[in-house]
Write a protein that holds these residues in place. Structure first.
Motif, PDB file in Angstrom:
ATOM      1  N   ASN A   1     -17.748  11.978 -11.299  1.00 44.35           N
ATOM      2  CA  ASN A   1     -17.533  11.510 -12.666  1.00 44.35           C
ATOM      3  C   ASN A   1     -16.144  10.894 -12.845  1.00 44.35           C
ATOM      4  OD1 ASN A   1     -18.471  10.943 -15.166  1.00 44.35           O
ATOM      5  ND2 ASN A   1     -17.996  12.946 -16.048  1.00 44.35           N
ATOM      6  N   LEU A   2     -15.621  10.290 -11.776  1.00 46.79           N
ATOM      7  CA  LEU A   2     -14.332   9.607 -11.859  1.00 46.79           C
ATOM      8  C   LEU A   2     -14.585   8.104 -11.759  1.00 46.79           C
ATOM      9  CD1 LEU A   2     -12.461  11.906  -9.357  1.00 46.79           C
ATOM     10  CD2 LEU A   2     -11.989  11.772 -11.803  1.00 46.79           C
ATOM     11  N   THR A   3     -13.905   7.331 -12.590  1.00 45.41           N
ATOM     12  CA  THR A   3     -14.096   5.884 -12.572  1.00 45.41           C
ATOM     13  C   THR A   3     -12.887   5.228 -11.923  1.00 45.41           C
ATOM     14  OG1 THR A   3     -15.267   6.143 -14.655  1.00 45.41           O
ATOM     15  CG2 THR A   3     -14.728   3.908 -13.989  1.00 45.41           C
ATOM     16  N   ASN A   4     -13.077   4.761 -10.689  1.00 47.34           N
ATOM     17  CA  ASN A   4     -11.985   4.109  -9.966  1.00 47.34           C
ATOM     18  C   ASN A   4     -12.051   2.604 -10.217  1.00 47.34           C
ATOM     19  OD1 ASN A   4     -10.163   3.062  -8.170  1.00 47.34           O
ATOM     20  ND2 ASN A   4     -11.314   3.641  -6.335  1.00 47.34           N
ATOM     21  N   VAL A   5     -11.219   2.101 -11.135  1.00 39.85           N
ATOM     22  CA  VAL A   5     -11.217   0.659 -11.387  1.00 39.85           C
ATOM     23  C   VAL A   5     -10.063  -0.012 -10.640  1.00 39.85           C
ATOM     24  CG1 VAL A   5     -12.330   0.883 -13.627  1.00 39.85           C
ATOM     25  CG2 VAL A   5      -9.845   0.780 -13.503  1.00 39.85           C
ATOM     26  N   GLY A   6      -9.434   0.725  -9.724  1.00 45.82           N
ATOM     27  CA  GLY A   6      -8.254   0.194  -9.034  1.00 45.82           C
ATOM     28  C   GLY A   6      -8.550  -0.405  -7.681  1.00 45.82           C
ATOM     29  N   GLY A   7      -9.792  -0.855  -7.464  1.00 45.93           N
ATOM     30  CA  GLY A   7     -10.158  -1.424  -6.169  1.00 45.93           C
ATOM     31  C   GLY A   7      -9.212  -2.522  -5.724  1.00 45.93           C
ATOM     32  N   GLU A   8      -8.830  -3.360  -6.662  1.00 43.97           N
ATOM     33  CA  GLU A   8      -7.944  -4.484  -6.331  1.00 43.97           C
ATOM     34  C   GLU A   8      -6.637  -3.989  -5.677  1.00 43.97           C
ATOM     35  OE1 GLU A   8      -9.010  -7.609  -7.861  1.00 43.97           O
ATOM     36  OE2 GLU A   8      -7.480  -8.804  -6.865  1.00 43.97           O
ATOM     37  N   GLY A   9      -6.038  -2.968  -6.273  1.00 45.12           N
ATOM     38  CA  GLY A   9      -4.784  -2.438  -5.737  1.00 45.12           C
ATOM     39  C   GLY A   9      -4.992  -1.767  -4.390  1.00 45.12           C
ATOM     40  N   GLN A  10      -6.128  -1.087  -4.241  1.00 45.70           N
ATOM     41  CA  GLN A  10      -6.405  -0.387  -2.982  1.00 45.70           C
ATOM     42  C   GLN A  10      -6.664  -1.392  -1.865  1.00 45.70           C
ATOM     43  OE1 GLN A  10      -9.424   1.851  -4.875  1.00 45.70           O
ATOM     44  NE2 GLN A  10      -7.902   3.007  -6.021  1.00 45.70           N
ATOM     45  N   ILE A  11      -7.369  -2.482  -2.185  1.00 52.25           N
ATOM     46  CA  ILE A  11      -7.549  -3.563  -1.206  1.00 52.25           C
ATOM     47  C   ILE A  11      -6.192  -4.134  -0.826  1.00 52.25           C
ATOM     48  CG2 ILE A  11      -8.379  -5.928  -0.895  1.00 52.25           C
ATOM     49  CD1 ILE A  11     -10.681  -5.314  -2.728  1.00 52.25           C
ATOM     50  N   ALA A  12      -5.360  -4.375  -1.847  1.00 47.46           N
ATOM     51  CA  ALA A  12      -4.056  -5.004  -1.615  1.00 47.46           C
ATOM     52  C   ALA A  12      -3.199  -4.150  -0.690  1.00 47.46           C
ATOM     53  CB  ALA A  12      -3.348  -5.243  -2.945  1.00 47.46           C
ATOM     54  N   MET A  13      -3.161  -2.837  -0.972  1.00 48.95           N
ATOM     55  CA  MET A  13      -2.350  -1.955  -0.131  1.00 48.95           C
ATOM     56  C   MET A  13      -2.921  -1.906   1.286  1.00 48.95           C
ATOM     57  SD  MET A  13       0.043  -1.104  -2.089  1.00 48.95           S
ATOM     58  CE  MET A  13       1.007   0.248  -1.476  1.00 48.95           C
ATOM     59  N   GLY A  14      -4.249  -1.804   1.394  1.00 47.19           N
ATOM     60  CA  GLY A  14      -4.898  -1.759   2.705  1.00 47.19           C
ATOM     61  C   GLY A  14      -4.597  -3.001   3.514  1.00 47.19           C
ATOM     62  N   GLY A  15      -4.737  -4.166   2.871  1.00 45.83           N
ATOM     63  CA  GLY A  15      -4.497  -5.422   3.570  1.00 45.83           C
ATOM     64  C   GLY A  15      -3.044  -5.565   3.988  1.00 45.83           C
ATOM     65  N   MET A  16      -2.137  -5.153   3.087  1.00 50.14           N
ATOM     66  CA  MET A  16      -0.707  -5.308   3.374  1.00 50.14           C
ATOM     67  C   MET A  16      -0.293  -4.427   4.560  1.00 50.14           C
ATOM     68  SD  MET A  16       2.527  -4.996   0.800  1.00 50.14           S
ATOM     69  CE  MET A  16       2.357  -3.280   0.357  1.00 50.14           C
ATOM     70  N   PHE A  17      -0.706  -3.163   4.523  1.00 46.22           N
ATOM     71  CA  PHE A  17      -0.288  -2.263   5.599  1.00 46.22           C
ATOM     72  C   PHE A  17      -1.003  -2.582   6.913  1.00 46.22           C
ATOM     73  CE2 PHE A  17       1.721   0.019   2.185  1.00 46.22           C
ATOM     74  CZ  PHE A  17       2.850   0.533   2.802  1.00 46.22           C
ATOM     75  N   ALA A  18      -2.244  -3.065   6.811  1.00 49.94           N
ATOM     76  CA  ALA A  18      -2.939  -3.469   8.032  1.00 49.94           C
ATOM     77  C   ALA A  18      -2.206  -4.651   8.670  1.00 49.94           C
ATOM     78  CB  ALA A  18      -4.388  -3.840   7.718  1.00 49.94           C
TER      79      ALA A  18
END
Lengths: 307, 364
Positions: free
Chosen positions: B91-108
């Protein structure tokens, strides 16, 4: 030299704060009634575009603002139907509207303005109030604003008065805190929330129209750049109080203006850090590390009679 | 949602069974309506609808290359969508996909550029993928921690974390001390250097020119794992219990904070993996807006799926192909790709608005 840069900085900080002040003030009232409009950014963007279009078509920036506000109210009305009557997830609906607003304004802008996008649209002149201009340092910045900028402060006062001294304000607060009790006391929860959302729509419309017609005399794609989200953040930061919200908006305006001042002063601070500063402050604020603020108890929770 | 007596529960269960087709029907019908409106808009501009559809189809599936590119897009969207449904199980709404993609891409990107390239045995790309996943997991987990420790609404915190992540990516490609490539000529853009060849994801069909890469297998594994965990594991059940009634779960002896943080960490990690795959699989260098729109697309995919992993796959493919098609439609038929944004917005609004149809009878 430094004085001049300070004046420019204060002037741009105020101009950047105005749309957020409008939107946040309306949103604050809506949230006090229990409805969170994540669609605020979409309302502002649609209004900015419509105001630019109407001002360009009629030659009257005033008509432009009126048209912008009407469109933002229309979005607010649909948002209200969805989040009050249909009890949809307010946050999801809001994100949907923001995607729709970005798509439709980008599309219409290219279709209508495409070839003539370089021409400035008719906008408001700065008032240049002489009695304000004499104040040292901040005077010129305060005086060289358009009339609409002063309206934003007026709306903060009006909203404060509505919340504190009118029966509607009382109803708003009651409905946001305990809708069931308010309902039993004979207050229409749905009507109060509809009016709250529409009020947010009007002010978001003014904020969006300010961006295109008063501030930049043009429309650019996605020109709000998340100002609506910043406004929602300011409401949280301001603890749902009109004056603290105003202070938060000014803080955000100046934080955004820093990105122009810092390079001018040849300071070696990464612009990116200034860009994320308002959001970081807000995150710290909502995590409750700066004072303890409490959101309206029924915020984002739909009300169902007799359920 | 809480059933008070067994009889009522049986009635509700019956109602839910009836509702299964409706839960499929609503997303399908709203997608069709939205696409229909999109076609009307195209027609209204005076552009040839047939030409637009042709360009759209060509961009989606006109060649092996285009099909591969569309599926590659779908891979990242599916991972973000899986993250969304994982969190929403609690029952948690994660609308932060954009930020999580950004961090993932940057650190990768950072991992690929600094050290991972010389690793043997495929570790050259596995390590950056893992680093990106961890970065996304931290970013999502932070929202989970704030929720558990401070009661902060995760919708607002994930949104704010996205607005914090995007300038960080911008900073990393602006600063020569971070990831920006050294200026070689006057036209050097603020972007990272290209990652070493060894860190690029291996292609599935290197011979036919398709860019389709092994991200497809990774996503397929993720789909199966998420499906198993959510539908057929104790963990899935516990997440559901915490989501439905945190107080009751706590009284039943569950550490609810742990599950809230876990759900958001896994959710963010899937988004981070999606971001890492975007860089390692197709883009090969980091730009400040590489994640643009993927977060919201992934969110929409998660919403459309109504919590089903299979639904995520269908939605991700739909949006992956839609995006590829819309880009080509803009290039060859001169129809603004913003039409597709309009359709997406309408889909989200209609589905959110019709939730009353699909949820109501269950609660009564």
């Amino acid at each position: 030299m430094i004085d001049e840069q300070m004046a420019v900085f204060i002037g741009s900080g105020l101009r950047l704060a105005v749309p957020i002040i409008f939107a946040a003030t309306g949103e604050m009232l809506s949230e006090r009634a229990g409805v969170l409009n994540l669609s605020l950014d979409g309302m502002m963007l649609m209004s900015a575009f419509t105001a630019a279009l109407a001002s360009w078509a009629t030659g009257s920036p005033l008509l432009g603002v009126a048209a912008g506000v009407l469109v933002a109210m229309a979005v607010a009305a649909v948002q209200a139907v969805l989040s009050v009557t249909l009890r949809a997830n307010q946050l999801v609906v809001g994100i949907g509207f923001n995607i729709l607003a970005l798509g439709s304004t980008t599309f219409l802008y290219r279709e209508i303005f495409g070839p003539l996008s370089r021409d400035p649209i008719p906008g408001f002149a700065q008032l240049n109030l002489p009695w304000l201009a004499h104040i040292p340092v901040i005077g010129p910045a305060l005086a060289n604003q358009t009339g609409l900028a002063y309206v934003s402060i007026l709306m903060v006062v009006v909203t404060w008065l509505i919340l504190k001294y009118t029966s509607f304000g009382l109803a708003v607060r009651a409905v946001g805190e305990d809708p069931r009790a308010a309902d039993k006391a004979g207050i229409s929860v749905a009507k109060t929330r509809y009016l709250g959302v529409l009020y947010a729509g009007i002010l978001a419309g003014l904020g969006g129209a300010f961006m295109s017609v008063a501030d930049s005399n043009t429309f650019t794609e996605n020109m709000t750049k998340g100002a609506g989200y910043l406004a929602i953040t300011a409401v949280i930061f301001g603890g749902w109080n009109p004056w603290y919200t105003l202070a938060a908006c000014l803080l955000f305006g100046f934080a955004t203006a820093l990105q122009f001042l810092v390079p001018a002063l040849q300071l070696d601070v990464p612009v990116a850090l200034l860009l994320l500063l308002p959001y970081l402050l807000a995150l710290v604020a909502i995590a409750g590390f700066v004072g303890k603020s409490r959101q309206p108890s029924a915020l984002t929770i739909p009300f169902e009679r007799g359920g | 949602m809480v059933m008070k007596n067994p009889k009522l529960a049986r009635v509700a269960k019956g109602a839910r069974l009836e509702l299964v087709p409706l839960q499929v029907l609503v997303p399908v019908v709203s997608t069709i309506i939205a696409l229909g409106i999109g076609l009307l808009i195209i027609a209204a501009t005076g552009a040839s609808v047939l030409e637009a559809i042709e360009a759209f189809w060509d961009g989606m599936a006109g060649s092996d290359f285009n099909i591969g590119a569309s599926i590659n897009r779908a891979i990242s969207l599916a991972l973000v969508g899986l993250g969304f449904i994982f969190a929403s199980r609690a029952n948690l709404t994660n609308v932060g996909g954009e930020g999580q993609i950004a961090m993932g891409g940057m650190f990768a990107t950072a991992a690929a550029l600094h050290g991972a390239g010389d690793l043997p045995l495929g570790l050259a790309f596995i390590v950056p993928l893992a680093v990106g996943t961890i970065a996304g997991a931290v970013w999502g987990g932070l929202a989970g921690f704030l929720k558990a420790a401070r009661g902060t609404n995760e919708v607002i915190s994930t949104l704010l974390l996205s607005f914090i992540a995007l300038p960080l990516v911008y900073w990393s490609v602006e600063s020569f001390h971070l990831l920006r490539k050294p200026i070689s000529d006057v036209s050097s853009l603020p972007e990272s250097a290209e990652i070493p060849d060894t860190t690029k994801l291996p292609l599935l069909f290197p011979d036919n020119g398709s860019p389709l890469h092994i991200g497809l297998l990774i996503a397929a594994i993720a789909v199966v794992v998420v499906w198993l965990v959510l539908k057929h594991s104790t963990l899935g059940l516990r997440l559901r219990a915490v989501g439905l009634n945190a107080t009751a779960s706590r009284r039943a002896g569950m550490r609810t904070s742990f599950y809230v943080i876990l759900a958001m960490t896994v959710s963010g990690g899937l988004g981070g993996l999606g971001g890492a795959i975007m860089i390692l699989g197709q883009q090969f260098y980091l730009t400040s807006d590489f994640s643009s729109g993927y977060g919201f697309d992934g969110l929409v995919v998660g919403l459309l799926s109504r919590g089903s992993a299979v639904g995520v796959v269908i939605g991700a493919l739909l949006f992956g192909f839609l995006r590829s098609g819309s880009i080509n439609m803009e290039i060859s038929a001169h129809v603004p790709s913003a039409v597709v944004l309009i359709c997406q917005g309408l889909i989200v609004i209609v589905i959110a608005g019709s939730a009353i149809l699909t949820n109501r009878k269950v609660t009564r």
